[in-house]
Design an enzyme around this catalytic site. Structure first.
Site, PDB file in Angstrom:
ATOM      1  N   TYR A   1       0.847  -1.201   0.000  1.00 20.85           N
ATOM      2  CA  TYR A   1       0.000   0.000   0.000  1.00 20.85           C
ATOM      3  C   TYR A   1       0.881   1.249   0.000  1.00 20.85           C
ATOM      4  O   TYR A   1       0.704   2.158  -0.821  1.00 20.85           O
ATOM      5  CB  TYR A   1      -0.901  -0.046   1.233  1.00 20.85           C
ATOM      6  CG  TYR A   1      -1.795   1.147   1.444  1.00 20.85           C
ATOM      7  CD1 TYR A   1      -2.932   1.337   0.673  1.00 20.85           C
ATOM      8  CD2 TYR A   1      -1.504   2.075   2.440  1.00 20.85           C
ATOM      9  CE1 TYR A   1      -3.760   2.433   0.889  1.00 20.85           C
ATOM     10  CE2 TYR A   1      -2.327   3.167   2.670  1.00 20.85           C
ATOM     11  CZ  TYR A   1      -3.456   3.340   1.888  1.00 20.85           C
ATOM     12  OH  TYR A   1      -4.270   4.426   2.111  1.00 20.85           O
TER      13      TYR A   1
HETATM   14  N1  NAP Z   1      -8.493   7.691   5.821  1.00 13.58           N
HETATM   15  C1  NAP Z   1      -7.249   8.001   6.063  1.00 13.58           C
HETATM   16  O1  NAP Z   1      -6.844   8.062   7.202  1.00 13.58           O
HETATM   17  C2  NAP Z   1      -6.303   8.304   4.920  1.00 13.58           C
HETATM   18  C3  NAP Z   1      -5.061   8.763   5.230  1.00 13.58           C
HETATM   19  C4  NAP Z   1      -4.201   8.994   4.185  1.00 13.58           C
HETATM   20  C5  NAP Z   1      -4.591   8.774   2.889  1.00 13.58           C
HETATM   21  N2  NAP Z   1      -5.834   8.308   2.611  1.00 13.58           N
HETATM   22  C6  NAP Z   1      -6.208   8.118   1.225  1.00 13.58           C
HETATM   23  O2  NAP Z   1      -7.383   8.885   0.986  1.00 13.58           O
HETATM   24  C7  NAP Z   1      -8.180   8.250  -0.017  1.00 13.58           C
HETATM   25  C8  NAP Z   1      -9.580   8.072   0.489  1.00 13.58           C
HETATM   26  O3  NAP Z   1      -9.542   7.249   1.623  1.00 13.58           O
HETATM   27  P1  NAP Z   1     -10.897   6.969   2.449  1.00 13.58           P
HETATM   28  O4  NAP Z   1     -10.492   6.378   3.745  1.00 13.58           O
HETATM   29  O5  NAP Z   1     -11.722   8.210   2.440  1.00 13.58           O
HETATM   30  O6  NAP Z   1     -11.576   5.868   1.510  1.00 13.58           O
HETATM   31  P2  NAP Z   1     -12.874   4.928   1.747  1.00 13.58           P
HETATM   32  O7  NAP Z   1     -13.855   5.588   2.650  1.00 13.58           O
HETATM   33  O8  NAP Z   1     -12.399   3.554   2.125  1.00 13.58           O
HETATM   34  O9  NAP Z   1     -13.496   4.885   0.281  1.00 13.58           O
HETATM   35  C9  NAP Z   1     -12.844   4.216  -0.760  1.00 13.58           C
HETATM   36  C10 NAP Z   1     -13.580   4.511  -2.049  1.00 13.58           C
HETATM   37  O10 NAP Z   1     -12.918   3.856  -3.135  1.00 13.58           O
HETATM   38  C11 NAP Z   1     -13.869   3.109  -3.899  1.00 13.58           C
HETATM   39  N3  NAP Z   1     -13.169   1.979  -4.485  1.00 13.58           N
HETATM   40  C12 NAP Z   1     -12.502   0.985  -3.832  1.00 13.58           C
HETATM   41  N4  NAP Z   1     -12.035   0.085  -4.704  1.00 13.58           N
HETATM   42  C13 NAP Z   1     -12.378   0.524  -5.945  1.00 13.58           C
HETATM   43  C14 NAP Z   1     -12.191   0.011  -7.262  1.00 13.58           C
HETATM   44  N5  NAP Z   1     -11.564  -1.146  -7.479  1.00 13.58           N
HETATM   45  N6  NAP Z   1     -12.690   0.705  -8.313  1.00 13.58           N
HETATM   46  C15 NAP Z   1     -13.348   1.885  -8.108  1.00 13.58           C
HETATM   47  N7  NAP Z   1     -13.569   2.405  -6.881  1.00 13.58           N
HETATM   48  C16 NAP Z   1     -13.093   1.726  -5.807  1.00 13.58           C
HETATM   49  C17 NAP Z   1     -14.942   2.725  -2.855  1.00 13.58           C
HETATM   50  O11 NAP Z   1     -16.213   2.434  -3.425  1.00 13.58           O
HETATM   51  P3  NAP Z   1     -16.624   0.933  -3.896  1.00 13.58           P
HETATM   52  O12 NAP Z   1     -16.191   0.022  -2.784  1.00 13.58           O
HETATM   53  O13 NAP Z   1     -18.091   0.998  -4.129  1.00 13.58           O
HETATM   54  O14 NAP Z   1     -15.868   0.721  -5.161  1.00 13.58           O
HETATM   55  C18 NAP Z   1     -15.019   4.013  -2.054  1.00 13.58           C
HETATM   56  O15 NAP Z   1     -15.829   4.958  -2.723  1.00 13.58           O
HETATM   57  C19 NAP Z   1      -7.462   6.947  -0.350  1.00 13.58           C
HETATM   58  O16 NAP Z   1      -6.698   7.135  -1.531  1.00 13.58           O
HETATM   59  C20 NAP Z   1      -6.561   6.698   0.844  1.00 13.58           C
HETATM   60  O17 NAP Z   1      -5.435   5.957   0.508  1.00 13.58           O
HETATM   61  C21 NAP Z   1      -6.698   8.084   3.600  1.00 13.58           C
END
Ligand code: NAP
Length: 247
Positions: free
Chosen positions: A166
């Site tokens: 990741y």
């Molecule tokens: N949360 C944190 O603490 C954090 C920190 C640093 C960076 N980030 C980054 O911020 C971003 C958002 O994170 P989050 O925690 O807000 O995400 P999240 O709530 O887990 O949402 C992930 C999204 O990606 C979609 N997705 C997953 N697999 C997919 C696929 N194969 N094709 C198309 N869509 C897909 C999901 O919808 P479906 O399942 O319906 O496809 C969902 O809409 C990510 O890039 C993550 O790495 C997050």
């Protein structure tokens, strides 16, 4: 940047594609972009959750979004070009892409991570953002002010144990940002940056830090000033940067 106050019409007339639009930061950004005047192209796999975001935007009276249910894990060049063609056909233009979709398994030592897991991690977190951007470039180049934002990760920026494939994929986004920005340096209407959200209360964080209360970190809405700044014209001079959200 946390004090950035975007004008209410910051993104008026713009079309912005958001991957991972159905949850977490992608959902919050889609709502924020729409609230500031953008027509948002919502992309994720699950239609029901996309529809919920679509309904929320329409109910609030913002520009009607479009939904593109799509699996980035199995994407190929032809499929992505068809997707870009559908955006051009239905929405007529494209002024920005926020790559927020991600794939995460769990925090484990490298020796326990499999080749299949690494392939999925690379495809969704690194290869798809590259290939989708590439497919959208002809449309983005027609925009007077196009912004591509990759979503990085602090453990890609400063690697640490157990973040594995990741973090490697997320580190690749930073290199991708720099190479592409170098190659497009003469294109004043196109900029590419990586935004690192840092700590934020999402379902991902509850999986990586299960013992910590969500109230101890910023909410997704607290980070929206950075997302709006990078997507709107006020950040025109910001190119090839790795921007860290600090609240
Ligand atoms: N949360 C944190 O603490 C954090 C920190 C640093 C960076 N980030 C980054 O911020 C971003 C958002 O994170 P989050 O925690 O807000 O995400 P999240 O709530 O887990 O949402 C992930 C999204 O990606 C979609 N997705 C997953 N697999 C997919 C696929 N194969 N094709 C198309 N869509 C897909 C999901 O919808 P479906 O399942 O319906 O496809 C969902 O809409 C990510 O890039 C993550 O790495 C997050």
């Amino acid at each position: 940047m946390k004090d950035y106050l975007p004008p209410s019409d910051l993104l008026a007339g713009r079309v912005i594609l958001v991957t991972g639009a159905s949850s977490g930061l992608g959902r919050a950004a889609s709502l924020a972009f729409a609230r500031h005047g953008a027509t948002v192209a919502l992309l994720a796999r699950g239609e029901a959750r996309l529809e919920a975001v679509y309904d929320e935007i329409v109910a609030a009276g913002h520009p009607e979004p479009a939904m593109f249910p799509y699996d980035l894990a199995t994407a190929d060049d032809r499929g992505l070009e068809t997707l870009a063609g559908a955006i051009a056909h239905h929405l007529k233009r494209l002024d920005g892409v926020l790559h927020s979709a991600h794939r995460f398994y769990s925090l484990t030592p490298l020796e326990l991570q499999t080749l299949d897991e690494w392939q999925a991690l690379m495809r969704v977190n690194l290869i798809a953002p590259f290939a989708l951007t590439r497919a959208c470039l002809p449309l983005l180049r027609q925009s007077p002010d196009a912004s591509v934002v990759f979503t990085g990760e602090s453990h890609g920026h400063q690697p640490g144990a157990y973040w594995g494939g990741y973090a490697v994929a997320k580190a690749g986004l930073e290199t991708l940002t720099r190479i592409w920005s170098d190659e497009t340096a003469s294109e004043e209407n196109l900029r590419i940056n990586t935004l690192i959200p840092g700590q934020v209360a999402t379902t991902l964080r509850s999986r990586t830090h299960p013992g910590l209360s969500p109230e101890s970190v910023p909410s997704v809405d607290d980070l929206m000033p950075w997302y709006l700044y990078l997507m709107g014209a006020d950040s025109r001079s910001v190119r090839g940067q790795i921007v860290e959200c600090q609240t």
